[in-house]
Design a protein around this motif. Structure first.
Motif, PDB file in Angstrom:
ATOM      1  N   LEU A 114       0.829  -1.205   0.000  1.00  0.00           N
ATOM      2  CA  LEU A 114       0.000   0.000   0.000  1.00  0.00           C
ATOM      3  C   LEU A 114       0.865   1.256   0.000  1.00  0.00           C
ATOM      4  O   LEU A 114       0.575   2.221  -0.718  1.00  0.00           O
ATOM      5  CB  LEU A 114      -0.920   0.011   1.227  1.00  0.00           C
ATOM      6  N   HIS A 117       2.058   2.063  -3.249  1.00  0.00           N
ATOM      7  CA  HIS A 117       0.971   2.272  -4.204  1.00  0.00           C
ATOM      8  C   HIS A 117       0.829   1.101  -5.188  1.00  0.00           C
ATOM      9  O   HIS A 117       0.401   1.293  -6.334  1.00  0.00           O
ATOM     10  CB  HIS A 117       1.168   3.586  -4.977  1.00  0.00           C
ATOM     11  N   MET A 119      -1.332  -1.513  -5.680  1.00  0.00           N
ATOM     12  CA  MET A 119      -2.645  -1.998  -5.276  1.00  0.00           C
ATOM     13  C   MET A 119      -2.869  -3.463  -5.649  1.00  0.00           C
ATOM     14  O   MET A 119      -3.530  -4.206  -4.918  1.00  0.00           O
ATOM     15  CB  MET A 119      -3.726  -1.125  -5.908  1.00  0.00           C
ATOM     16  N   ARG A 123      -3.857  -6.170  -2.816  1.00  0.00           N
ATOM     17  CA  ARG A 123      -5.071  -6.990  -2.864  1.00  0.00           C
ATOM     18  C   ARG A 123      -4.732  -8.479  -2.843  1.00  0.00           C
ATOM     19  O   ARG A 123      -5.404  -9.273  -2.185  1.00  0.00           O
ATOM     20  CB  ARG A 123      -5.873  -6.663  -4.126  1.00  0.00           C
ATOM     21  N   THR A 138     -10.681  -0.705  -2.613  1.00  0.00           N
ATOM     22  CA  THR A 138      -9.890   0.517  -2.673  1.00  0.00           C
ATOM     23  C   THR A 138      -8.795   0.461  -1.601  1.00  0.00           C
ATOM     24  O   THR A 138      -8.737  -0.480  -0.805  1.00  0.00           O
ATOM     25  CB  THR A 138     -10.776   1.741  -2.407  1.00  0.00           C
ATOM     26  N   GLU A 139      -7.947   1.487  -1.580  1.00  0.00           N
ATOM     27  CA  GLU A 139      -6.920   1.546  -0.545  1.00  0.00           C
ATOM     28  C   GLU A 139      -7.557   1.534   0.843  1.00  0.00           C
ATOM     29  O   GLU A 139      -7.083   0.830   1.748  1.00  0.00           O
ATOM     30  CB  GLU A 139      -6.066   2.810  -0.708  1.00  0.00           C
TER      31      GLU A 139
END
Length: 322
Positions: A114, A117, A119, A123, A138-139
């Motif tokens: 995270l 960045h 993602m 996930r 989402t974050e």
């Protein structure tokens, strides 16, 4: 005193080393037996609600009995050979039953992706530690799920097994982990496991009832030690401790949400279906990735406080150091 030594060694090994992938893990073996037993018993019993429930109940009884009896007999025979061999093996078992370091490692892997960045990998690694669908999170959703799993597993991955270990050593610890593993594998309220997994899910609820309450109050104390909002943690615990379909899961989640002043839980997708869930805590501020670090700090503080309290109680009950 011997059990305290075994638990203490196991506890420190877990804190230091966690769960190395190269080390054979008995919980994976338990999971294999559950999977094989599910296939065999599913064929042996009628395809009806009662038949599926009975098949699941037989599986739960066989798995829990086996996971208690096998280490009990092994440690008994080792004690007849060498007390040192017994303590060494029992300590290894205690180490493998606890999961503080691995919980931190897996959740922090999500945190690092995270922060970078990334993602997709956030996930991906989140999906390893949660049951919900993660591909569209989402974050904020990823962060919330990671914090929730650290909070919930502080109880059933660290404090609850520690309680059973201190009470009955490695055999009782394995019994608890067998039930907990079954619940995570077949305790779903979906079409496949609604009846087959019901006995295991209820068994897990019973075993975790008191440990979940103890975990919550110890975590409130740990919130004070960590300099978090312990007063809000207590308030949110009292208000939201039942905001979950499981009678136990919301307890430490509520404490963590209150201590961090964030809102957890809420609706989530499981196997492609939206599941409506109550929220836990107040939305006083937006949750952020650093909250994963804080949740792990709180988890570790809770674990150390619980270890001291439980071992102290064991010493008192057993009449002190002998």
């Amino acid at each position: 005193m011997k059990i305290i030594i075994e638990v203490a060694i196991g506890f420190m090994l877990d804190i230091i080393f966690g769960d190395p992938p190269w080390l054979p893990h008995p919980i994976r073996l338990i999971g294999w037996f559950i999977s094989k037993g599910e296939k065999l018993l599913g064929k042996a019993f009628p395809k009806s609600q009662k038949g599926e429930f009975m098949a699941g109940a037989v599986l739960a009884i066989l798995v829990t009995a086996g996971t208690f009896i096998i280490p009990f007999l092994l440690l008994y025979f080792l004690s007849r050979v060498s007390i040192y061999a017994e303590v060494a093996v029992a300590s290894l078992f205690c180490y493998q039953i606890l999961a503080a370091k691995s919980l931190k490692t897996e959740s922090m892997r999500v945190y690092y992706h995270l922060k970078n960045h990334d993602m997709a990998n956030a996930r991906k690694y989140l999906s390893w530690i949660v049951g919900r669908d993660t591909q569209n999170l989402t974050e904020e959703g990823i962060t919330k799920a990671a914090v929730e799993t650290v909070a919930e597993n502080t109880s059933d991955g660290v404090i609850a097994p520690l309680i059973f270990l201190v009470i009955g050593g490695a055999p009782l610890g394995f019994l608890y982990k067998a039930v907990n593993t079954m619940d995570s594998m077949i305790g779903y309220k979906n079409d496949k496991y609604l009846y087959f997994g019901r006995f295991a899910a209820r068994f897990d609820d019973v075993l975790n009832f008191i440990p979940a309450i103890l975990s919550a109050y110890i975590m409130i104390g740990a919130s004070f030690v960590c300099g978090l909002d312990y007063k809000n943690a207590l308030m949110i615990y009292r208000r939201d401790k039942r905001n979950h379909s499981s009678p136990n899961s919301a307890k430490t989640e509520a404490v963590c949400a209150g201590a961090l002043n964030v809102q957890l839980a809420g609706d989530a997708y499981y196997f492609g279906k939206l599941v409506k869930k109550k929220t836990i805590g107040d939305n006083n501020r937006k949750i952020k990735p650093d909250d994963i670090k804080t949740a792990n700090k709180l988890m570790y503080a809770t674990a150390f406080i619980a270890f001291v309290i439980l071992c102290g109680c064991r010493l008192v009950v057993s009449g002190g150091i002998k």
